[in-house]
Every structure is written in C-alpha cells, then in structure tokens.
Design a protein around this motif. Sequence first.
Motif, PDB file in Angstrom:
ATOM      1  N   PHE A 174       0.708  -1.232  -0.172  1.00 48.65           N
ATOM      2  CA  PHE A 174      -0.168   0.143  -0.069  1.00 48.65           C
ATOM      3  C   PHE A 174       1.038   1.363  -0.021  1.00 48.65           C
ATOM      4  CE2 PHE A 174      -2.569  -3.621   1.695  1.00 48.65           C
ATOM      5  CZ  PHE A 174      -3.770  -3.023   1.032  1.00 48.65           C
ATOM      6  N   VAL A 175       0.316   2.230  -0.549  1.00 44.13           N
ATOM      7  CA  VAL A 175       1.241   3.515  -0.638  1.00 44.13           C
ATOM      8  C   VAL A 175       0.234   4.750   0.285  1.00 44.13           C
ATOM      9  CG1 VAL A 175       2.188   5.433  -2.111  1.00 44.13           C
ATOM     10  CG2 VAL A 175       1.712   2.840  -2.704  1.00 44.13           C
TER      11      VAL A 175
ATOM     12  N   PHE B 297      -3.705   7.378   2.840  1.00 43.13           N
ATOM     13  CA  PHE B 297      -3.602   6.526   1.540  1.00 43.13           C
ATOM     14  C   PHE B 297      -3.684   7.115   0.346  1.00 43.13           C
ATOM     15  CE2 PHE B 297      -4.363   3.463   5.218  1.00 43.13           C
ATOM     16  CZ  PHE B 297      -3.353   2.516   5.029  1.00 43.13           C
ATOM     17  N   LEU B 298      -2.938   6.829  -0.561  1.00 47.87           N
ATOM     18  CA  LEU B 298      -3.015   7.452  -1.863  1.00 47.87           C
ATOM     19  C   LEU B 298      -3.943   6.740  -2.962  1.00 47.87           C
ATOM     20  CD1 LEU B 298      -1.450   9.698  -3.531  1.00 47.87           C
ATOM     21  CD2 LEU B 298       0.102   7.805  -4.361  1.00 47.87           C
ATOM     22  N   ASN B 299      -4.779   7.356  -3.423  1.00 48.08           N
ATOM     23  CA  ASN B 299      -5.670   6.882  -4.067  1.00 48.08           C
ATOM     24  C   ASN B 299      -4.766   6.662  -5.683  1.00 48.08           C
ATOM     25  OD1 ASN B 299      -8.106   6.912  -2.695  1.00 48.08           O
ATOM     26  ND2 ASN B 299      -8.457   9.157  -3.501  1.00 48.08           N
ATOM     27  N   ILE B 300      -5.452   5.679  -6.430  1.00 48.74           N
ATOM     28  CA  ILE B 300      -4.779   5.024  -7.671  1.00 48.74           C
ATOM     29  C   ILE B 300      -4.782   6.259  -8.636  1.00 48.74           C
ATOM     30  CG2 ILE B 300      -6.736   4.186  -8.868  1.00 48.74           C
ATOM     31  CD1 ILE B 300      -4.907   1.644  -9.087  1.00 48.74           C
ATOM     32  N   ASP B 301      -5.456   7.236  -8.536  1.00 44.85           N
ATOM     33  CA  ASP B 301      -5.384   8.215  -9.645  1.00 44.85           C
ATOM     34  C   ASP B 301      -4.952   9.808  -9.054  1.00 44.85           C
ATOM     35  OD1 ASP B 301      -7.533   8.752  -8.086  1.00 44.85           O
ATOM     36  OD2 ASP B 301      -8.947   9.133  -9.887  1.00 44.85           O
ATOM     37  N   GLU B 302      -4.053   9.690  -8.088  1.00 48.82           N
ATOM     38  CA  GLU B 302      -3.717  10.849  -7.139  1.00 48.82           C
ATOM     39  C   GLU B 302      -2.503  10.988  -7.228  1.00 48.82           C
ATOM     40  OE1 GLU B 302      -5.937  12.642  -3.292  1.00 48.82           O
ATOM     41  OE2 GLU B 302      -5.164  10.551  -3.071  1.00 48.82           O
ATOM     42  N   MET B 303      -2.142  12.334  -7.195  1.00 41.72           N
ATOM     43  CA  MET B 303      -0.566  12.777  -7.041  1.00 41.72           C
ATOM     44  C   MET B 303      -0.684  12.919  -5.538  1.00 41.72           C
ATOM     45  SD  MET B 303       1.142  12.717  -9.697  1.00 41.72           S
ATOM     46  CE  MET B 303       2.499  13.988  -9.409  1.00 41.72           C
ATOM     47  N   PRO B 304       0.742  12.426  -5.024  1.00 44.65           N
ATOM     48  CA  PRO B 304       0.804  12.583  -3.548  1.00 44.65           C
ATOM     49  C   PRO B 304       0.514  14.379  -2.833  1.00 44.65           C
ATOM     50  CG  PRO B 304       2.567  11.187  -4.335  1.00 44.65           C
ATOM     51  CD  PRO B 304       1.664  11.827  -5.687  1.00 44.65           C
TER      52      PRO B 304
END
Lengths: 234, 234
Positions: free
Chosen positions: A11-12, A59-66
């Motif tokens: 996970f990120v 948590f970082l969404n799959i279509d999201e920049m940090p």
Amino acid sequence: MGSIYNYEHPFVCTDAVVFTIKTQEADSYRKLPDTYLRVLLYKRPVEPYRDRWCLPGGFLNIDEMPSDNICRKISEKSHVDRCYLEQLYTFCDLDRDPRARVISISYLGLMNEEESKKYQSDAVWFTVQNTSDRRPVFQNKELIITEPDFGFDHFGIVKMALGRLQSKILYSNVIFHLLPLEFTLTQLQNAYEAILWKKVPTANFRLKIIGLVQETDKYTSDKGHRPAKLYTKK
Amino acid sequence: MGSIYNYEHPFVCTDAVVFTIKTQEADSYRKLPDTYLRVLLYKRPVEPYRDRWCLPGGFLNIDEMPSDNICRKISEKSHVDRCYLEQLYTFCDLDRDPRARVISISYLGLMNEEESKKYQSDAVWFTVQNTSDRRPVFQNKELIITEPDFGFDHFGIVKMALGRLQSKILYSNVIFHLLPLEFTLTQLQNAYEAILWKKVPTANFRLKIIGLVQETDKYTSDKGHRPAKLYTKK
DNA sequence: AGAATAGTGTCTCTAAGACAGTATATA
DNA sequence: TATATACTGTCTTAGAGACACTATTCT
C-alpha cells in the motif's frame, strides 16, 4: 505482462511534516515576542496508534498525486490553501504499519503564519524546541511530546524533515515560505535562528542574505523605536 | 479499518541509476587513458517500451525492501556484489507507465570499476558525457542515446541522479564509492572532473580534499615518471 | 639531459565571524 | 534626555581560484 495485476503489492500513503514560524505574539500578555518553529500534528482517533500524535496524510488513491493527497488532507484538517511542499523521503520499513505493508511518501511542508492560523480543532501546532543534546521536543500549552508519544514512525519522519529544513535554509530560498509577503530583516533573522537553534551576528547575517531580498519603500510602525524597512523575496 | 485491504492502490517499483568511473584504460591501443562516468542500462525485452534503454529495477514484493529488490535486480543483471545505494526520489506521475499506476522509488547507486566489470550481456555500461549545453549524452561503442531512446521516464530519473551526484560530491564522501580501495590523488581528481564536467586546478583540489584521505606507504609503479602515493578514504 | 607525471608555495580575492559603532523612532 | 530596536564599518581569519614552481622516476 498482465501478471502485475494480481500480485499482492504494498500500500502507498503520504505523510506531511508541515512547519510554520510564529513571528508575532498574538497574546499581548507575554513580554517576549519570541519566534518559534512549529509543526502540525493531530491525535489519531482510531487504531492502530489511537490517541498518539501523528502527521497529516493518508492512503494514496490510484489516480492521485501525492501533493494533491496531502493538500486534501491538510485542507480537511486545517482549511489551509497555500502550502509549499517538497518530497522528503519514502519510508519503506517492513513493519512500519502493523496492519499491512504500507510505504509512506513523506513531504516537507512550509506555510506562513497567516495560513497556519486556519487549523481545525483536531490538528494542533506544536512548538519544536531544542534540548541540550539538540534533539527536538514538541510542546503546546498543555503537553510535552517526546518520541514514544508519536504513532507509527512519525517521530523519525519529523526528525528527518527538521534536518532537511535546517540544512536547506543554508543554501536555498525555502525560508521565505515561512514568512509573510513583506517582512523585516529582523523577522527573517529570528526565523533563521529559530530553525537553526542558534544565534547569528546581525551584521554578518544581513551581509549574507541581502542579495536574496528586495527592499520596499514601506516601514513598520511599532512605537518607541526606529522603524524597520520591509522587504520581499527577490 | 479493514477497508484499506480492498481498495485499488498504486503499484510500486524500484529503479536504480548505477554509476561507475572508468579510471584505467584496459584497451592499451588507446593513447589517452581518460576517465569517464558510466551508467548501467539495459535494453527492455518486452512491451511497453520494448527495445528502449531502461534502468535496472522492478516491481517491489510485498515483503521486500527497495534496496534488496535493487540488489537482486543488479545481481541478476550484472553479478555485482557490493553497490552503494541511496534513495533518490519517488516518481509518481499518473501516466509514467501505460499499463497501470506505478510509482517508482528510485535510487542512486555507485560502484567502483572492479565491481562494474561483472556485468551480463543484456546490461551495458554507457559513458555519460557532456554536451555544449551541459545535457548528458550516453554512448557505447556502437550507440549514442539521447532522450527519446529511453523507456518510461527513465531519462528524467538519470538526469536527476546525475545532478544529485554532481552536487553531492562537493560536500560529501560519496565519490570514494566510485574508486578502488587504494587510489592516487590524480585518480581522485580525474573522477571528480569526470563527474563535474570541468577541470579544477590540481593544487587547489589537493588542498580541498587532503583532509578526507589517509595516505598509505605504497606507491604506484608506472614506468617513465615519478610514482604516485596511494591513499585510502579516511 | 629530456620526457612524463607527481606534487608544492604563494598571491589575490571573497566571504565568514567577531565586535564595536551609528541611526531613528517614541516617551 | 533615555531607551528600544534598526542598521553599518571594519578587522581578522579561512578558503577558493589562479599560476608558477619544484620533485622523482625511466629512457
């Protein structure tokens, strides 16, 4: 190479160490309008590490920049619009989150005092102060936080962010993100000293930074002493 | 908070920019034993970016540290045992991999010439040379690579790694990872100049670095000129 | 002696650090 | 005038850069 889609991967998440400088003392009862470095923390409402102090992030969404993820989290938590962000480090220890393998892309954030006033009740600014052995201690009106009171590996992340800030103000312009648009050279020096945890001679400091600032034709209007010229970032 | 387990999250991979220095000319037919910076690349055997030049690396297993992942990949690709690694940056652009959302934790790697000789046939050392506008050009015996020949965003990663190396040798000891255990000050200076893409006066260079090295009682034994003292990292 | 590479002495200029001094506002 | 903060001049020292010089090996 469709095989990448069904392997169990880490996970990120993101974590932001947001610093600000308190340059002016709102509480007029205090005698000394000292300048402090502050960091934004919040008390974790759920397990794991419930009630421990943690950094904003998620948590970082799959279509999201940090950076968008962090702005979203900071805005939720503190209604802040503008915050300088730069990537700090990606923490990957296998056991840093007891729930699962979670790597954290951490960011160093800097905002000025005006922005820093827009925080919600669950996020708290802690002063970052020095101890005799140069380890940071975090403090607000009621609390003193040291290492064991942080959740996850967030104490280590804060320490790294502090080190980065301390070394980076020696050779870059990042300190201006901590100041208002117009500032005096004394404010600038106070911020510098609050970050580095040491005093510097005024004459030398001014020679060093005079090339980085642009003077305006405005002055402060405090009473009882000579007014100071206001500068902006060059 | 079991909800984290079933959300679609980004994939995580590693990429390593491994540099080495060629300090001695094995091909005796060449007149000038120049010193070059080199970087390890391999030709991608599968889509996407098939036949483009890429960095060693790969998908991170759920129980694996990035440095272990990279050592595994470099060892597979080049049979290399010891390589200094430091985290460089985590690249997160949404479209950096056409297959899926893949973030890349990139590393700067440095190894000395002895280690660098152990590479497999699918990995190739390219010299990193300067152009008039200080952009890198990559070259081996048959090929010249410029930006469009790289896969993914790997040209950008290499450029960032090069910049990090160039700035870091000015204030740290990382350059010694590129040299053999015992080296002459001329070798050290040649490596320094090959990385920074500029000449420095010998006397000044030696004054600058003399505090970082430890002299031995050994000397080189080349013929026809004064022997040079061998030093080690202090 | 000559060729080739290794290594040094010293001048100048710039910047950091220390410290004493001057400047301008209000009470 | 005193006081409080703003701002400057200058001495010393350390390091960067330039450049001319000396040293040691083999042929």
